[in-house]
Design an enzyme around this catalytic site. Structure first.
Site, PDB file in Angstrom:
ATOM      1  N   HIS A   1      38.618  31.897  39.237  1.00 35.82           N
ATOM      2  CA  HIS A   1      38.074  32.963  39.974  1.00 35.82           C
ATOM      3  C   HIS A   1      37.005  32.482  40.985  1.00 35.82           C
ATOM      4  O   HIS A   1      36.988  32.878  42.306  1.00 35.82           O
ATOM      5  CB  HIS A   1      37.563  33.996  39.042  1.00 35.82           C
ATOM      6  CG  HIS A   1      36.876  35.263  39.748  1.00 35.82           C
ATOM      7  ND1 HIS A   1      35.558  35.365  39.919  1.00 35.82           N
ATOM      8  CD2 HIS A   1      37.331  35.967  40.547  1.00 35.82           C
ATOM      9  CE1 HIS A   1      35.202  36.361  40.414  1.00 35.82           C
ATOM     10  NE2 HIS A   1      36.541  37.012  40.869  1.00 35.82           N
TER      11      HIS A   1
ATOM     12  N   GLU B   1      38.675  30.659  43.938  1.00 35.31           N
ATOM     13  CA  GLU B   1      39.350  31.809  44.815  1.00 35.31           C
ATOM     14  C   GLU B   1      38.254  32.404  45.616  1.00 35.31           C
ATOM     15  O   GLU B   1      38.533  32.768  47.096  1.00 35.31           O
ATOM     16  CB  GLU B   1      40.066  33.040  43.722  1.00 35.31           C
ATOM     17  CG  GLU B   1      40.303  34.401  44.642  1.00 35.31           C
ATOM     18  CD  GLU B   1      39.987  35.690  43.944  1.00 35.31           C
ATOM     19  OE1 GLU B   1      39.471  36.308  44.655  1.00 35.31           O
ATOM     20  OE2 GLU B   1      40.017  35.591  42.840  1.00 35.31           O
ATOM     21  N   HIS B   2      37.124  32.658  45.308  1.00 39.86           N
ATOM     22  CA  HIS B   2      35.950  33.092  46.009  1.00 39.86           C
ATOM     23  C   HIS B   2      35.985  31.861  47.233  1.00 39.86           C
ATOM     24  O   HIS B   2      35.579  32.109  48.417  1.00 39.86           O
ATOM     25  CB  HIS B   2      34.675  33.226  45.276  1.00 39.86           C
ATOM     26  CG  HIS B   2      34.812  34.677  44.852  1.00 39.86           C
ATOM     27  ND1 HIS B   2      33.942  35.911  45.098  1.00 39.86           N
ATOM     28  CD2 HIS B   2      35.555  35.505  43.853  1.00 39.86           C
ATOM     29  CE1 HIS B   2      34.130  37.101  44.619  1.00 39.86           C
ATOM     30  NE2 HIS B   2      35.039  36.771  43.869  1.00 39.86           N
TER      31      HIS B   2
ATOM     32  N   GLU C   1      29.127  40.445  40.567  1.00 42.05           N
ATOM     33  CA  GLU C   1      30.629  40.820  40.015  1.00 42.05           C
ATOM     34  C   GLU C   1      30.602  41.049  38.448  1.00 42.05           C
ATOM     35  O   GLU C   1      30.946  41.886  37.981  1.00 42.05           O
ATOM     36  CB  GLU C   1      31.619  40.093  40.560  1.00 42.05           C
ATOM     37  CG  GLU C   1      33.026  40.616  40.513  1.00 42.05           C
ATOM     38  CD  GLU C   1      34.092  39.851  40.906  1.00 42.05           C
ATOM     39  OE1 GLU C   1      35.300  40.214  40.979  1.00 42.05           O
ATOM     40  OE2 GLU C   1      33.893  38.809  41.558  1.00 42.05           O
TER      41      GLU C   1
END
Length: 420
Positions: free
Chosen positions: A48, A51-52, A128
């Site tokens: 993740h 991906e960022h 997040e």
């Protein structure tokens, strides 16, 4: 309109296009057959974070350049991480297809992972994670997954943990990317008003540097089940009751999907009618079937009040055992119709068609014609639904609860209600 076409490049990357003549847009994307499940426990969350960070600057573009270039042409650029795949995708007007391919190739092969940007984005991801922890119906799903598949990649949270993410450095990102972003484990998909040969040429030119060897094998799943229960001062009890489901390769895959729809897939489903409409015990109640490459998880979610949970669980168990006892031709036909409608309606979206083609190649290693999918759904009859219900609901349950749970009966008591 023609069907999807696949070309495999010399490095093993598959390029699939699905032409739609009557639209003015093109959806493109790269799907990688690696996600959270491929992570080592000490770097949970790296897929993740990667991906960022892909959007935070390359050798040719900084983060602002990436955002402005796609939005200068009115396009959209995004990504998501799941347990078994990661996707990067864009939607643009047809004349800007080459730009979208160029942007994707740049962020996926030439991202610099600048330490300053990483420090900044790490804080964003920590926010997040904090936001997810403040959302009980997000938290409960991560807990549910971990309870069903403990101490393995399939059970870890996609976002990772704050402790691990706060220590994640550039070398961790590069290590995960180098091990998993391999051409033979990736699919480039495009759908819309496009030319197949032109897309193939653009992809071949820009992605020829991808490693061609195969990524390491994924750790086999080990469904365990059991209970997780957290008493917390919330307005509602968030409850997930689940069982071992079926994999994408399982002959019962389509029957399992019909079962989920029949039991809790819409307003006419058994759970919605009995638990919400007749008894008023929950606002949100639904069933789902999550299929993975070698396993699956069948689940039922309910959000209910502290005073209602004591009545809800026995009713929920009765509905589950009731499906094993028998289903009608009418409700099976209705569930099939819902699934077929969802499948056919998705054909109207270039983004959905793009994702569908990529996922089929990653999961099944081939494209599945629409007629074949419809036929497989139509082949599910009452006997098939009851058979998969016996199989699924005969496994050891998984129960996760969060909220004021003092009135929730014990796991053993609930499990005894399901013994058939």
């Amino acid at each position: 309109m023609t069907g999807p076409v696949v070309t495999t490049l010399a490095n093993g990357l598959r390029v699939v296009t699905d032409r739609i003549d009557h639209v003015e847009t093109v959806s493109v994307g790269m799907w990688i057959g690696a996600g959270t499940r491929r992570e080592e426990p000490q770097v949970n969350g790296v897929a993740h974070m990667l991906e960022h960070m892909a959007f935070k600057g390359t050798r040719r573009r900084n983060a602002r350049d990436i955002a402005e270039e796609i939005e200068n042409v009115g396009g959209q650029l995004n990504a998501h991480t799941a347990r078994e795949h990661t996707a990067y995708y864009a939607k643009v007007l047809k004349d800007d297809t080459d730009l979208a391919i160029d942007l994707l190739s740049d962020i996926l092969q030439h991202s610099t992972f600048d330490p300053t940007e990483l420090d900044r984005e790490r804080m964003v991801v920590l926010q997040e994670i904090g936001q997810a922890h403040d959302t009980p119906d997000d938290v409960i799903f991560d807990v549910f997954q971990e309870t069903a598949f403990p101490d393995q990649g399939l059970g870890r949270p996609v976002l990772g943990t704050a402790e691990i993410v706060s220590q994640m450095n550039r070398d961790v990102l590069l290590g995960y990317m180098g091990a998993n972003y391999r051409a033979r484990d990736m699919v480039f998909a495009a759908s819309g008003n496009l030319d197949h040969d032109a897309v193939v040429k653009a992809v071949e030119t820009r992605f020829n540097g991808l490693p061609s060897d195969v990524a390491a094998a994924t750790e086999p799943s080990r469904y365990t089940g059991g209970e997780s229960r957290e008493d917390k001062a919330l307005e509602q009890v968030h409850l997930l009751l689940g069982f071992r489901g079926v994999s994408t390769a399982d002959p019962d895959f389509y029957a399992g999907t019909v079962l989920a729809s029949l039991l809790g897939g819409g307003m006419s489903s058994r759970l919605f009618q009995e638990i919400r409409e007749v008894r008023g015990l929950a606002y949100a109640i639904y069933a789902f079937s999550s299929a993975y490459s070698d396993d699956g998880l069948f689940g039922i979610y309910a959000g209910t009040g502290e005073d209602q949970v004591q009545e809800l669980v026995p009713v929920l168990c009765d509905e589950i055992t009731g499906v094993i006892g028998g289903v009608t031709e009418e409700e099976v036909a209705r569930a099939r119709s819902q699934l077929k409608a969802n499948l056919l309606m998705a054909l109207e979206s270039s983004g959905a068609r793009c994702e569908q083609a990529a996922q089929q190649l990653l999961v099944f290693d081939r494209l599945l014609p629409v007629d074949e999918l419809v036929a497989k759904v139509d082949a599910v009859d009452t006997a098939a639904v009851m058979a998969v219900a016996r199989r699924v609901f005969g496994s050891r349950p998984t129960m996760s609860s969060l909220g004021p749970v003092r009135n929730l009966e014990s796991f053993d008591r609930m499990a005894s209600r399901l013994a058939v």
